[in-house]
Design an enzyme around this catalytic site. Structure first.
Site, PDB file in Angstrom:
ATOM      1  N   CYS A   1      -8.320  -6.559  23.111  1.00  0.00           N
ATOM      2  CA  CYS A   1      -7.809  -6.870  24.448  1.00  0.00           C
ATOM      3  C   CYS A   1      -6.402  -6.267  24.642  1.00  0.00           C
ATOM      4  O   CYS A   1      -6.259  -5.059  24.730  1.00  0.00           O
ATOM      5  CB  CYS A   1      -7.856  -8.382  24.663  1.00  0.00           C
TER       6      CYS A   1
ATOM      7  N   HIS B   1     -13.652  -9.939  23.350  1.00  0.00           N
ATOM      8  CA  HIS B   1     -13.181 -10.726  22.196  1.00  0.00           C
ATOM      9  C   HIS B   1     -14.304 -10.936  21.172  1.00  0.00           C
ATOM     10  O   HIS B   1     -15.062 -11.901  21.284  1.00  0.00           O
ATOM     11  CB  HIS B   1     -12.643 -12.079  22.679  1.00  0.00           C
TER      12      HIS B   1
ATOM     13  N   GLU C   1     -14.155 -12.098  18.340  1.00  0.00           N
ATOM     14  CA  GLU C   1     -13.929 -13.284  17.498  1.00  0.00           C
ATOM     15  C   GLU C   1     -14.499 -14.561  18.109  1.00  0.00           C
ATOM     16  O   GLU C   1     -14.624 -15.583  17.429  1.00  0.00           O
ATOM     17  CB  GLU C   1     -12.414 -13.457  17.230  1.00  0.00           C
TER      18      GLU C   1
ATOM     19  N   SER D   1       3.044 -37.750   0.341  1.00  0.00           N
ATOM     20  CA  SER D   1       3.207 -38.472   1.604  1.00  0.00           C
ATOM     21  C   SER D   1       2.060 -39.437   1.854  1.00  0.00           C
ATOM     22  O   SER D   1       2.105 -40.250   2.754  1.00  0.00           O
ATOM     23  CB  SER D   1       3.278 -37.472   2.752  1.00  0.00           C
TER      24      SER D   1
ATOM     25  N   GLY E   1      -1.104 -38.337   2.474  1.00  0.00           N
ATOM     26  CA  GLY E   1      -2.198 -37.641   3.150  1.00  0.00           C
ATOM     27  C   GLY E   1      -3.047 -36.807   2.201  1.00  0.00           C
ATOM     28  O   GLY E   1      -2.779 -36.744   1.000  1.00  0.00           O
TER      29      GLY E   1
ATOM     30  N   ASP F   1      -3.299 -33.554   2.152  1.00  0.00           N
ATOM     31  CA  ASP F   1      -2.638 -32.323   1.695  1.00  0.00           C
ATOM     32  C   ASP F   1      -1.813 -32.545   0.428  1.00  0.00           C
ATOM     33  O   ASP F   1      -1.892 -31.767  -0.523  1.00  0.00           O
ATOM     34  CB  ASP F   1      -1.707 -31.770   2.785  1.00  0.00           C
ATOM     35  N   SER F   2      -1.009 -33.618   0.428  1.00  0.00           N
ATOM     36  CA  SER F   2      -0.173 -33.789  -0.756  1.00  0.00           C
ATOM     37  C   SER F   2      -1.007 -34.244  -1.952  1.00  0.00           C
ATOM     38  O   SER F   2      -0.676 -33.927  -3.096  1.00  0.00           O
ATOM     39  CB  SER F   2       1.000 -34.732  -0.481  1.00  0.00           C
TER      40      SER F   2
END
Ligand code: XMP
Length: 536
Positions: A97, A187, A189, A241, A243, A245-246
């Protein structure tokens, strides 16, 4: 690892380009549109891949470049421009684009506004020049593309040829006759674009010859290698934390490094969910943590937050106190100057204006990204964020690979500042307790109704208002709790979860029955954008 570099000019689909390329098994990295491509890909352009790890850092081997779309018109004065080194690079380039419009203007062509814009599904057919072009290899003569543009290439740049046209006779795909450059107006994607993944595959695997080496297993191997090189014999300190992720970061450290060198510090801010502290400590102990410390800092956090109701200032107070307590603990425990490890994700960096795009704005300061103390440590090279290239669902996949149980891995995300950003206005102990209890009831209800795993993230928010009600003939004046439940792929955008109304009513009743201080429950029906997932 063979990597495709995506230059971001601000399109809402930039992340999606990266995801699709990863779906092809190839790693993709996103950089601001004006990044110095030469400095990044270096003289290694087109050379064989170097060692996977140099000086403790995973080294990518760039094999191709994608230019994203943009909200700007290429001919605008303020339109973002690539660094001149882009056009000196010999790597294959695909402009999507705005990307192709930019290359067109920069190579002497013409781009202008369409009288009738092209949005949504549009048929595209190959031109005679396109029949044998490697970008369109294996595609039918005509296919359905997905357009979203008001500008168009009118006259191709010098050396460029039109290889596909839309039903409206507009150039839909272009290729350079002698340089390895291509462009598409649509596009590829977007999932509605028929053959979109084939086109990206033709570019990434066919033209760039990228070896599909990206897999979570390969990522784990490289990240582990990189961690070992970077850290050496130094101790590392991970702030937990609560969560996903940690916890995944903790598992990664304990699996990769000598557990004797891994210090895990959990600070109970008093802003955690019900039962959270106990759960976190149990999970990490089960993962083989040798040095696991918990600091009870509820009073300090509440004191620091007293009287403060501005969301950004609250975030900063929480973030700074986190780091201050961490520094005190390091001194108290006698850990020498250690690397600070965090479970920061790609989305945290983006939201904090530290992600891609030089025009990225700070939506909210994720405390682990923008706190001045963290920034100071970051500048000294003492912050390690092994998940910073991943999205949430990829972190979950990594967690599974590391053998974490599903109960941890599929838990809904929880922000670093915790309930501090879910209590609108001033944070007090009373409000924390009310919110904790309402949230616990909400989550239990979702689980018992089989809805928890259908929702990306659900939680309660305590509003800074009270409302009148009646209970047993008596007037009540209770708090208002807002329910949030969103569906999302990566937290960057989110939709509202379409509850069955009967479930909503039952959840509301359960919350008000079990918590006399909550008088009213409302449901937040805002998607992101324009709202964010958290309220502050
Ligand atoms: P927003 O509210 O920005 O949230 O739409 C996107 C995702 O990020 C989480 N979030 C955070 N995570 N530190 C974190 O680690 C933070 O400061 C933070 N703020 C928001 C949010 O819960 C959602 O999943």
């Amino acid at each position: 690892m063979d990597t495709i570099l995506i230059l971001d000019y601000g399109s809402q689909y930039t992340q999606l380009i990266g995801r699709r390329i990863r779906e092809l098994g190839v790693y993709a990295e996103i950089l601001p549109g004006d990044a110095d491509v030469g400095a990044k890909t270096g003289p290694a352009d087109l050379q064989a891949a170097g060692p996977a790890v140099v000086a403790g850092q995973v080294v990518s081997h760039y094999v191709g470049i994608v230019l994203s779309g943009s909200p700007f018109s290429a001919y605008d004065e303020a339109a973002p421009r690539p660094h001149p080194s882009l056009y000196e690079s010999r790597l294959p380039v695909l402009g999507i684009c705005y990307g192709i419009q930019r290359m067109t203007l920069d190579s002497g062509g013409q781009v202008s506004r369409l009288v009738e814009r092209e949005y949504g599904r549009k048929l595209v057919h190959k031109t005679s020049k396109g029949q044998a072009n490697s970008l369109l290899k294996g595609l039918p003569a005509e296919f359905s593309s997905w357009m979203s543009h008001g500008d168009s290439v009118v006259i191709p740049g010098n050396g460029w040829e039109i290889i596909a046209e839309s039903e409206g006779g507009i150039p839909a795909a272009l290729a350079h006759a002698s340089l390895p450059r291509w462009g598409v107006q649509f596009h590829p994607e977007v999932s509605h674009c028929e053959c979109g993944l084939d086109i990206l595959g033709n570019f990434v695997l066919g033209i760039c010859k990228a070896k599909p080496e990206w897999s979570m297993g390969a990522y784990l191997e490289q990240t582990a290698e990189s961690l070992k090189c970077r850290v050496g014999e130094s101790p590392v300190l991970l702030l937990i934390s609560g969560g996903v992720d940690s916890t995944v970061t903790g598992a990664l450290l304990l699996k990769t490094l000598d557990p004797e060198k891994v210090y895990l510090l959990y600070i109970d801010t008093g802003l955690m969910r019900a039962g959270e502290s106990e759960e976190v400590m149990e999970n990490l102990a089960r993962l083989g943590a040798r040095h696991l410390f918990k600091v009870d800092a509820e009073e300090r956090f509440l004191e620091a937050l007293r009287g403060e109701s501005d969301p950004e200032r609250k975030r900063r107070i929480i973030g700074d106190l986190f780091v201050r307590i961490q520094e005190e603990e390091v001194a108290r425990l006698g850990i020498p100057e250690a690397y600070l490890v965090q479970g920061t994700l790609y989305t945290d960096l983006i939201e904090s204006g530290k992600g891609v795009g030089n025009k990225a704005q700070t939506i909210k300061s994720h405390h682990n990204v923008r706190s001045p103390l963290i920034m100071e440590k970051r500048a000294k090279g003492l912050v390690i964020e092994p998940l910073d290239r991943l999205y949430k669902d990829e972190v979950r996949a990594l967690g599974r690979l590391l053998g974490l149980p599903e109960s941890i891995v599929s838990r809904h995300p929880f922000p670093g500042p915790g309930l501090g950003v879910r209590i609108l206005g001033e944070v007090t102990k009373e409000k924390c307790d009310i919110l904790r209890q309402a949230d616990q009831v909400y989550i239990e209800e979702l689980r018992s109704r089989g809805l928890y795993n259908k929702i990306w993230q659900a939680f309660c928010v305590l509003l800074p208002v009270r409302a009148v009600g009646v209970a047993g003939d008596e007037r009540t004046y209770g708090y208002v709790v807002a329910l949030r439940a969103v569906v999302s792929e990566d937290g960057m955008t989110a939709g509202v979860y379409p509850f069955d109304p009967a479930d909503l009513v039952a959840i509301s009743t359960a919350i008000t029955n079990r918590n006399q201080k909550v008088g009213r429950v409302v449901y937040d029906v805002s998607s992101k954008p324009p709202a964010t997932i958290e309220w502050e």
